[in-house]
Enzyme design. Structure first.
Site, PDB file in Angstrom:
ATOM      1  N   ALA A  17       6.819   5.702   4.973  1.00  0.00           N
ATOM      2  CA  ALA A  17       7.528   6.213   3.793  1.00  0.00           C
ATOM      3  C   ALA A  17       6.920   5.678   2.506  1.00  0.00           C
ATOM      4  CB  ALA A  17       9.010   5.852   3.873  1.00  0.00           C
ATOM      5  N   GLU A  36       4.932  -5.411   0.072  1.00  0.00           N
ATOM      6  CA  GLU A  36       5.172  -5.437   1.512  1.00  0.00           C
ATOM      7  C   GLU A  36       5.362  -6.884   1.939  1.00  0.00           C
ATOM      8  OE1 GLU A  36       5.801  -5.308   5.243  1.00  0.00           O
ATOM      9  OE2 GLU A  36       5.613  -3.365   4.215  1.00  0.00           O
ATOM     10  N   GLN A  37       6.480  -7.168   2.635  1.00  0.00           N
ATOM     11  CA  GLN A  37       6.766  -8.558   2.975  1.00  0.00           C
ATOM     12  C   GLN A  37       5.881  -9.101   4.085  1.00  0.00           C
ATOM     13  OE1 GLN A  37      10.810  -9.060   4.176  1.00  0.00           O
ATOM     14  NE2 GLN A  37      10.690  -7.625   5.887  1.00  0.00           N
ATOM     15  N   TYR A 232       3.699  11.302  26.104  1.00  0.00           N
ATOM     16  CA  TYR A 232       2.618  12.112  25.543  1.00  0.00           C
ATOM     17  C   TYR A 232       1.378  11.244  25.324  1.00  0.00           C
ATOM     18  CZ  TYR A 232       4.861  10.199  21.312  1.00  0.00           C
ATOM     19  OH  TYR A 232       5.442   9.377  20.384  1.00  0.00           O
ATOM     20  N   ASP A 309      14.025   5.823   6.497  1.00  0.00           N
ATOM     21  CA  ASP A 309      15.043   5.111   7.270  1.00  0.00           C
ATOM     22  C   ASP A 309      15.933   4.232   6.407  1.00  0.00           C
ATOM     23  OD1 ASP A 309      14.229   6.260   9.601  1.00  0.00           O
ATOM     24  OD2 ASP A 309      13.231   4.497  10.417  1.00  0.00           O
TER      25      ASP A 309
END
Length: 411
Positions: A17, A36-37, A232, A309
């Site tokens: 995202a 970004e952590q 898959y 999310d």
């Protein structure tokens, strides 16, 4: 605030995202800082399905060509009865999908998608990605928003006119905003479902067992009252991604945790011997708790927006989690650019326009879950329905896979 900072957008999270949002916003001329952590960008999860509504956007952003060498174009989605291995339905994909929906249907490893997104973002001067930075405070005022992040024992600040929370189902932004005055973002909760994941090499014993009972060049879903399993190919076809879904007790809040493997074993009762053998050979399985976020709660407040999310985590039974995050990102970028003088109005328009779509996808996932776990007369009715609709199943997905972003009048 300088002119550059008055146009800057801060994004929390460098997953699917967040990186998609960074690319879409930078393409529209906005400087973006991504926090970004994690110290290193290591993709969580395993396989991922990318339907045409997602790959269409990835192509527009210049990401698809980077992903294609590592991805697989499955020939069909195949539904099979777990007890008998009888094929119940088949939805053609491959070239048929691209011709019908204007973009390919792909399956890939999540790490391959994230690598393609990151490589594209690293080539764009307007995007700065900062890792190892945990957002600790958020302060909003009439001029915009200020984010403070903790990084290697130091404090880093970033200013912008918008903060995008793209940091997943356990979103730090959502939690921080919850404690801010006036915020009303929802918290995540355990759905009561566990995902059991494994990846097996094609030439392994498990890989050979699956090739014998499944469609190795397809997305195969085995249906059973106690569970369902999706399988898959990934990694250029060198491995199979297996994901089984059962009811279960809550485990650690995180991407994976320890769970009683007996839960999966008990769910297999009544399945074919070959499928039971596959599950045994593919172990050990990693259990992932499926958490959701109530999508009816706000996704925006002030100069903050949640996407993917973080806003509306749903169960994976429509295979649309990544696609919805990608759609969120590009539609948000479009509307911000369409309402440059009024970001609050832009956020309101974006949330209002996205809600019906996300709700429809969530309903489809709920219906799939009920159908795939049906038993007795309901399962018989399901099988009859699938047989009767076999030639029209692709048309039933036009609303989902053929989606195009809504256009708004630029102010």
């Amino acid at each position: 605030m300088t002119d550059t900072r008055s146009r800057q957008i801060v994004i929390a999270g460098a997953g699917v995202a967040g990186l998609t949002a960074a690319l879409a916003l930078a393409e529209r001329g906005y400087p973006v800082r991504v926090f970004e952590q994690a110290q290193r960008l290591e993709a969580a999860g395993a396989g991922i399905q990318l339907s045409p509504n997602a790959t269409r956007i990835l192509r527009q952003l210049g990401v698809l060509d980077r992903l294609l060498p590592a991805a697989v174009r499955p020939e069909a989605v195949v539904l099979k009865e777990a007890a008998t291995l009888r094929e119940l339905a088949r939805v053609p994909l491959g070239q048929a999908a691209e011709s019908r929906w204007g973009a390919p249907y792909l399956v890939a490893h999540r790490a391959d998608l994230q690598s393609a997104l990151l490589a594209t973002a690293n080539e764009i001067a307007n995007i700065e990605t900062v890792t190892g930075a945990r957002i600790s405070t958020i302060a909003a005022d009439t001029h915009g928003i200020t984010v403070t992040a903790e990084m290697a024992g130091k404090t880093v600040e970033a200013e912008g006119f918008l903060l995008v929370g793209a940091d997943g189902v356990w979103s730090s932004v959502r939690g921080l905003a919850h404690s801010s005055k006036g915020a009303a973002f929802a918290r995540s909760h355990f759905s009561g479902e566990l995902a059991w994941r494994a990846t097996v090499a094609v030439d392994s014993a498990a890989g050979q067992t699956f090739a014998a009972i499944g469609a190795k060049d397809c997305v195969t879903t085995f249906l059973h009252p106690g569970f369902h399993m999706v399988a898959y190919p990934v990694s250029k076809g060198a491995a199979f991604n297996l994901a089984a879904f059962t009811k279960g007790e809550r485990i650690a809040e995180g991407w994976s945790g320890n769970a009683d493997a007996g839960i999966l074993a008990r769910a297999l009762r009544g399945t074919s011997a070959e499928l039971a053998r596959l599950v045994e050979q593919a172990g050990p399985w990693t259990a992932w708790p499926i958490h959701t976020v109530d999508s009816k709660q706000p996704w925006t407040t002030g100069n903050m927006a949640l996407i993917g999310d973080a806003a509306h985590a749903m169960t994976p039974f429509a295979a649309q989690g990544a696609a919805m995050a990608i759609e969120d990102a590009v539609t948000l970028a479009d509307i911000i650019a369409d309402f440059p003088a009024d970001p609050l109005a832009a956020l309101a328009v974006w949330e209002q326009s996205r809600r019906p779509r996300v709700a429809q996808v969530a309903r489809r996932g709920a219906v799939n879950r009920l159908a795939w776990h049906a038993s007795g007369p309901v399962a018989i009715a399901r099988n009859v329905f699938l047989k009767m609709r076999s030639e029209k199943l692709a048309a039933d997905l036009d609303w989902l896979y053929g989606w195009q972003a809504q256009k708004f009048i630029r102010r």
